[in-house]
Design a protein around this motif. Sequence first.
Motif, mmCIF file in Angstrom:
data_model
loop_
_atom_site.group_PDB
_atom_site.id
_atom_site.type_symbol
_atom_site.label_atom_id
_atom_site.label_comp_id
_atom_site.label_asym_id
_atom_site.label_seq_id
_atom_site.Cartn_x
_atom_site.Cartn_y
_atom_site.Cartn_z
ATOM 1 N N TYR A 1 11.993 -3.980 -17.182
ATOM 2 C CA TYR A 1 10.969 -3.402 -16.188
ATOM 3 C C TYR A 1 9.652 -3.093 -15.767
ATOM 4 N N GLN A 2 8.964 -3.185 -15.036
ATOM 5 C CA GLN A 2 7.674 -3.456 -14.953
ATOM 6 C C GLN A 2 7.157 -2.031 -15.103
ATOM 7 N N ASN A 3 8.125 -1.049 -14.573
ATOM 8 C CA ASN A 3 8.535 0.542 -15.065
ATOM 9 C C ASN A 3 10.068 1.043 -15.311
ATOM 10 N N GLY A 4 10.465 0.726 -16.402
ATOM 11 C CA GLY A 4 12.285 1.622 -16.698
ATOM 12 C C GLY A 4 12.179 2.440 -16.666
ATOM 13 N N TYR A 5 11.176 3.980 -16.574
ATOM 14 C CA TYR A 5 11.415 4.821 -16.981
ATOM 15 C C TYR A 5 10.441 5.599 -17.193
ATOM 16 N N GLY A 6 10.534 6.836 -16.053
ATOM 17 C CA GLY A 6 8.987 7.719 -16.408
ATOM 18 C C GLY A 6 8.053 7.551 -14.893
ATOM 19 N N HIS A 7 6.775 8.196 -15.382
ATOM 20 C CA HIS A 7 5.825 7.820 -13.913
ATOM 21 C C HIS A 7 4.876 7.049 -14.714
ATOM 22 N N LYS A 8 4.482 5.534 -13.660
ATOM 23 C CA LYS A 8 3.898 4.959 -14.089
ATOM 24 C C LYS A 8 2.357 4.530 -12.998
ATOM 25 N N GLN A 9 2.042 4.404 -12.980
ATOM 26 C CA GLN A 9 0.596 4.186 -11.438
ATOM 27 C C GLN A 9 0.189 2.902 -12.153
ATOM 28 N N ILE A 10 0.013 1.835 -11.265
ATOM 29 C CA ILE A 10 0.039 0.224 -11.068
ATOM 30 C C ILE A 10 -1.320 0.153 -9.919
ATOM 31 N N GLY A 11 -1.542 -0.313 -9.699
ATOM 32 C CA GLY A 11 -2.895 -0.196 -8.893
ATOM 33 C C GLY A 11 -2.806 1.523 -8.111
ATOM 34 N N THR B 1 -0.899 2.013 -6.209
ATOM 35 C CA THR B 1 1.053 2.350 -6.604
ATOM 36 C C THR B 1 0.834 4.173 -7.226
ATOM 37 N N HIS B 2 1.692 5.012 -7.368
ATOM 38 C CA HIS B 2 2.310 5.870 -8.608
ATOM 39 C C HIS B 2 4.158 4.933 -8.451
ATOM 40 N N THR B 3 4.534 5.004 -9.887
ATOM 41 C CA THR B 3 6.496 4.768 -9.165
ATOM 42 C C THR B 3 7.176 5.847 -10.167
ATOM 43 N N VAL B 4 7.351 6.517 -10.029
ATOM 44 C CA VAL B 4 8.691 7.139 -10.877
ATOM 45 C C VAL B 4 10.540 7.149 -10.894
ATOM 46 N N SER C 1 1.025 -1.301 -0.624
ATOM 47 C CA SER C 1 -0.204 -0.151 0.258
ATOM 48 C C SER C 1 1.138 1.071 -0.199
ATOM 49 N N VAL C 2 2.090 0.870 -1.001
ATOM 50 C CA VAL C 2 3.437 2.469 -0.615
ATOM 51 C C VAL C 2 2.132 3.929 -1.705
ATOM 52 N N ASP C 3 2.454 4.444 -0.929
ATOM 53 C CA ASP C 3 1.671 5.591 -1.889
ATOM 54 C C ASP C 3 2.418 5.522 -3.111
ATOM 55 N N LEU C 4 4.142 6.697 -3.368
ATOM 56 C CA LEU C 4 4.228 6.706 -4.104
ATOM 57 C C LEU C 4 5.984 5.527 -3.751
ATOM 58 N N GLN C 5 6.244 5.471 -4.961
ATOM 59 C CA GLN C 5 7.650 5.007 -5.432
ATOM 60 C C GLN C 5 8.963 5.713 -6.372
ATOM 61 N N VAL C 6 10.362 6.288 -5.590
ATOM 62 C CA VAL C 6 10.891 6.609 -6.601
ATOM 63 C C VAL C 6 12.442 5.798 -6.760
ATOM 64 N N SER C 7 12.350 5.866 -7.794
ATOM 65 C CA SER C 7 14.266 4.527 -8.569
ATOM 66 C C SER C 7 14.606 5.617 -9.302
ATOM 67 N N GLY C 8 15.914 5.111 -9.033
ATOM 68 C CA GLY C 8 17.107 5.369 -10.658
ATOM 69 C C GLY C 8 17.302 4.003 -11.056
ATOM 70 N N HIS C 9 18.877 4.279 -11.438
ATOM 71 C CA HIS C 9 19.306 3.158 -11.769
ATOM 72 C C HIS C 9 19.234 2.352 -13.546
ATOM 73 N N THR C 10 18.119 2.516 -13.738
ATOM 74 C CA THR C 10 18.175 2.040 -15.430
ATOM 75 C C THR C 10 18.655 2.637 -16.037
#
Length: 300
Positions: free
Chosen positions: A256-266, A268-271, A231-240
């Motif tokens: 990657y499920q999200n290799g770059y940019g912004h994507k909402q999954i369920g 949870t927002h990922t950047v 139940s994370v609201d936002l995850q931010v990452s790099g690496h790729t």
Amino acid sequence: TRSSAVTGVQTCALPILFIVSDFLLNIPAYANLYFAHPDAAAWGLAALAALISLYGFFNARRIRVTAYEIRTEKTGVDFTLALVSDLHIDNCGLGLNQMAKIIENINRINPDFTVFAGDIIESAPDHFCALDFAAEFRKINSKTANLAIVGNHEYYGGKINENIKALENAGLTVLKDCTLTFGNITVAGRDDKFVKDRCPLKKLLKGTPKKNFVLVLDHNPTDIAEAVTSSVDLQVSGHTHNGQIFPFNLIVRNIYQNGYGHKQIGNTHTVVSSGAGSWGPQLRHKHLKPKMFSSQPEVR
């Protein structure tokens, strides 16, 4: 309100590098085989390779700011976050002038939080300390906190403790499998993906009030599913690095499920940032469809 993929890439990268190297070394042979005027063709191919490399070299030194607006139903959450990843500071990479430009961009955003999402130091802090990068980092004017996590490169060379000490001396609060709460915002910083005893995310977030906005900092974006189930609201990452050099960006998009940019999954927002520095060759290619293929250094 606002608010073991590495191995796969490396395995795919090696054959491609061999193919590219073979092509460059055998330009005269290919010119003789496929062109009516082999000498002119060889010079033309060599010039094209040089121009592409030169473009990649200068593109790696241009900083781009990409903005996203994340909306949440949780009340009382309104903050601006500057995300920087993958500086890879060593004696062959990012210099003080480039770092100063990055910090100028951060301060122009006037963020509540500045987050460095790992691979800040290439492997050892010698260059970081010798050039006093810490003095540049201390110029960051975040309103609430300057936070950092470690990535895989901070572990290379066996100097993880020295690297963390150098980052803390630069005014960064390093979160290594721990959380901090700022009002109703909980920030969880994860250890690197390949650390064997890395704390499971649900355990790390145990006891977090449900009303809190949960921000997770995770260098490697391979465990997005874990963030979603936690139940994370936002995850931010790099690496790729978004592949950094063509055609690796195409590989990243398929790993990657999200290799770059912004994507909402369920919910949870990922950047995922493409990074503000470069790994290996100091080159980056930006392609004709920037929304899909951009690999320019960036601050988010």
